[in-house]
Design an enzyme around this catalytic site. Structure first.
Site, PDB file in Angstrom:
ATOM      1  N   CYS A 106      34.863  57.899  44.092  1.00 44.94           N
ATOM      2  CA  CYS A 106      35.449  56.958  43.140  1.00 44.94           C
ATOM      3  C   CYS A 106      36.102  55.852  43.963  1.00 44.94           C
ATOM      4  O   CYS A 106      37.070  56.111  44.684  1.00 44.94           O
ATOM      5  CB  CYS A 106      36.461  57.724  42.293  1.00 44.94           C
ATOM      6  SG  CYS A 106      37.391  56.685  41.182  1.00 44.94           S
ATOM      7  N   CYS A 113      45.533  45.516  39.383  1.00 47.04           N
ATOM      8  CA  CYS A 113      44.653  45.009  38.326  1.00 47.04           C
ATOM      9  C   CYS A 113      45.486  44.126  37.414  1.00 47.04           C
ATOM     10  O   CYS A 113      46.645  44.438  37.127  1.00 47.04           O
ATOM     11  CB  CYS A 113      44.044  46.161  37.534  1.00 47.04           C
ATOM     12  SG  CYS A 113      42.923  45.618  36.223  1.00 47.04           S
ATOM     13  N   CYS A 117      46.282  47.455  30.986  1.00 46.10           N
ATOM     14  CA  CYS A 117      46.081  48.471  29.948  1.00 46.10           C
ATOM     15  C   CYS A 117      47.323  49.370  29.976  1.00 46.10           C
ATOM     16  O   CYS A 117      47.825  49.702  31.054  1.00 46.10           O
ATOM     17  CB  CYS A 117      44.825  49.291  30.230  1.00 46.10           C
ATOM     18  SG  CYS A 117      43.350  48.247  30.317  1.00 46.10           S
ATOM     19  N   CYS A 120      47.579  52.828  32.083  1.00 45.69           N
ATOM     20  CA  CYS A 120      47.003  52.859  33.431  1.00 45.69           C
ATOM     21  C   CYS A 120      48.027  52.498  34.509  1.00 45.69           C
ATOM     22  O   CYS A 120      48.663  51.441  34.445  1.00 45.69           O
ATOM     23  CB  CYS A 120      45.818  51.891  33.480  1.00 45.69           C
ATOM     24  SG  CYS A 120      45.103  51.728  35.121  1.00 45.69           S
TER      25      CYS A 120
HETATM   26  N1  SAH Z   1      38.973  48.747  35.340  1.00 41.34           N
HETATM   27  C1  SAH Z   1      37.884  49.587  35.071  1.00 41.34           C
HETATM   28  C2  SAH Z   1      37.632  50.657  36.108  1.00 41.34           C
HETATM   29  C3  SAH Z   1      38.839  51.355  36.668  1.00 41.34           C
HETATM   30  S1  SAH Z   1      39.703  52.388  35.538  1.00 41.34           S
HETATM   31  C4  SAH Z   1      38.009  50.195  33.691  1.00 41.34           C
HETATM   32  O1  SAH Z   1      39.054  50.053  33.078  1.00 41.34           O
HETATM   33  O2  SAH Z   1      37.039  50.783  33.246  1.00 41.34           O
HETATM   34  C5  SAH Z   1      38.630  53.804  35.512  1.00 41.34           C
HETATM   35  C6  SAH Z   1      38.797  54.697  34.298  1.00 41.34           C
HETATM   36  O3  SAH Z   1      40.063  55.370  34.308  1.00 41.34           O
HETATM   37  C7  SAH Z   1      38.749  53.932  32.994  1.00 41.34           C
HETATM   38  O4  SAH Z   1      37.974  54.569  32.022  1.00 41.34           O
HETATM   39  C8  SAH Z   1      40.193  53.921  32.614  1.00 41.34           C
HETATM   40  O5  SAH Z   1      40.337  53.649  31.280  1.00 41.34           O
HETATM   41  C9  SAH Z   1      40.617  55.305  33.025  1.00 41.34           C
HETATM   42  N2  SAH Z   1      42.077  55.482  33.079  1.00 41.34           N
HETATM   43  C10 SAH Z   1      43.011  54.576  33.398  1.00 41.34           C
HETATM   44  N3  SAH Z   1      44.246  55.101  33.311  1.00 41.34           N
HETATM   45  C11 SAH Z   1      44.093  56.395  32.934  1.00 41.34           C
HETATM   46  C12 SAH Z   1      45.012  57.466  32.689  1.00 41.34           C
HETATM   47  N4  SAH Z   1      46.313  57.318  32.832  1.00 41.34           N
HETATM   48  N5  SAH Z   1      44.491  58.640  32.304  1.00 41.34           N
HETATM   49  C13 SAH Z   1      43.161  58.824  32.181  1.00 41.34           C
HETATM   50  N6  SAH Z   1      42.252  57.859  32.401  1.00 41.34           N
HETATM   51  C14 SAH Z   1      42.716  56.641  32.776  1.00 41.34           C
HETATM   52 FE1  SF4 Z   2      42.675  47.555  35.019  1.00 37.41          FE
HETATM   53 FE2  SF4 Z   2      43.536  50.042  34.662  1.00 37.41          FE
HETATM   54 FE3  SF4 Z   2      42.778  48.581  32.560  1.00 37.41          FE
HETATM   55 FE4  SF4 Z   2      40.915  49.468  34.308  1.00 37.41          FE
HETATM   56  S1  SF4 Z   2      42.203  50.726  32.974  1.00 37.41           S
HETATM   57  S2  SF4 Z   2      41.109  47.393  33.432  1.00 37.41           S
HETATM   58  S3  SF4 Z   2      42.115  49.366  36.225  1.00 37.41           S
HETATM   59  S4  SF4 Z   2      44.526  48.133  33.894  1.00 37.41           S
END
Ligand code: SAH
Ligand code: SF4
Length: 360
Positions: A106, A113, A117, A120
């Site tokens: 990974c 970022c 979100c 995250c």
């Molecule tokens: N930015 C991209 C890729 C990185 S995040 C994206 O958002 O897809 C990779 C994955 O981890 C995404 O599906 C994201 O939603 C998930 N993710 C982020 N924070 C998380 C959390 N706290 N618990 C579980 N999955 C999470």
């Molecule tokens: Fe960025 Fe995290 Fe959202 Fe992926 S899930 S777009 S890494 S803020």
């Protein structure tokens, strides 16, 4: 030294142009790719099929330099997290995940970022910088050749730190190297780009490559998605799903999009939410990957209860969706999805966590 070009991140095409500028045959590109990405060699002096004059020239103008591993952490089920330092001094994380018949890496595409979100840890940290192609492919190189005691990588997912489609060109350049048969020779199905839904870039991706695509959907209605995935305000769900259809229409062979859906207690995890999800995905060729929310310091969200997780999953399965539950791997070392912050200091060290300060 600083003005030397780092050839680690050059695809075969870019290397051909580079060697052409040096007055060399394009065949040199193939030789270099093989040395670096098939054998793991970084010393020009060891590249015996280059004559002395060419080796000297290469040393004068170029380097082959992966980013630096500062620290690794291994959990007792074998998931290994690496803290990696970029040229700028910023750091990122990558995670090696052993599974039954594969070894998934990974990787990160950005430090931090910008998309914020709400669930995250990377988003909470804010945006730091884009990675260069050598820093992206360098992660794959490290996992295969610096860490020679471990089995080679069979799958790569862009699910580490950052939004890969907001760092488009370096991501594509690194994918070309991953796929090259003279390098890592990974098939399109073994490389996955995960995106929060940057619609114009998904359309651009459709015209550029055919690797697997995962969409971080997490909500089936705009009102909720606007909150938890704020980029949704710019690219709402209907536009996102159209871009998914467009992506699939450009593919050859039977392909699916993976829909990722985090389950957060009391936010998006009721059977009613599952019903909305099932409805909006009805005409998209997809499989659904449910990810119980992984908690991190500073977040008030909670992981859904097992009861809700299984009710959600069962509903989707009854509706005919291939639905998988991502078993959380690496949470003891904060190496699970969304827990990556480029800083191993905050990691909760518990039982079964082995720490190394560097690997050689
Ligand atoms: N930015 C991209 C890729 C990185 S995040 C994206 O958002 O897809 C990779 C994955 O981890 C995404 O599906 C994201 O939603 C998930 N993710 C982020 N924070 C998380 C959390 N706290 N618990 C579980 N999955 C999470
Ligand atoms: Fe960025 Fe995290 Fe959202 Fe992926 S899930 S777009 S890494 S803020």
């Amino acid at each position: 030294m600083q003005n030397k070009v780092n050839l680690l991140g050059f695809s075969q095409k870019s290397l051909e142009a580079f060697f052409k500028d040096l007055g060399q045959s394009s065949y040199r590109a193939k030789q270099l790719i093989k040395w670096v990405h098939q054998k793991g060699e970084l010393e020009f002096d060891c590249m015996t099929d280059f004559n002395k004059e060419l080796r000297e020239k290469l040393k004068e103008v170029a380097i082959l330099e992966p980013p630096k591993v500062l620290k690794t952490l291994t959990s007792n089920e074998g998931t290994k997290k690496y803290l990696i330092e970029l040229k700028s001094g910023s750091s990122i994380e990558m995670v090696r995940i052993p599974e039954k018949n594969r070894m998934t890496l990974c990787i990160s595409s950005q430090a931090g970022c910008a998309l914020q979100c709400t669930f995250c840890a990377t988003g909470a940290q804010g945006f730091d910088q884009n990675l260069t192609a050598d820093e992206i492919i360098g992660q794959v190189w490290i996992a295969n050749y610096l860490d020679r005691d471990e089995p080679p990588i069979t799958n790569v997912v862009f699910m580490g730190m950052g939004e890969p489609l907001l760092n488009f060109d370096p991501v594509i350049e690194s994918i070309e190297i991953m796929r090259n048969q003279l390098a890592y020779s990974l098939s399109k199905k073994r490389i996955t780009i995960s995106t929060s839904g940057i619609v114009p870039q998904i359309n651009r991706l459709a015209d550029t490559t055919d690797v697997s695509l995962a969409i971080s959907l997490h909500a089936a209605d705009n009102q909720l998605r606007d909150i938890i995935v704020p980029i949704n305000k710019k690219y709402p769900i209907s536009d996102l799903l159209s871009s998914c259809k467009n992506y699939l229409s450009k593919q050859t062979g039977k392909r699916n999009i993976t829909i990722e859906y985090i389950l957060i207690d009391g936010i998006n995890d009721s059977v009613k939410h599952a019903a909305s999800l099932s409805k909006i995905l009805s005409n998209i060729s997809c499989k659904i990957n449910l990810i119980p929310f992984n908690p991190f310091n500073g977040s008030d969200y909670k992981r859904s209860t097992n009861r809700n997780i299984y009710a959600f999953k069962d509903y989707l399965i009854k509706k005919g969706y291939i639905t998988t539950l991502r078993i959380t791997r690496g949470d003891a070392i904060d190496g699970a999805c969304g827990q990556l912050v480029g800083n191993l200091k905050n990691t909760v060290k518990g039982k079964g966590v082995i720490e190394h300060t560097s690997i050689h």
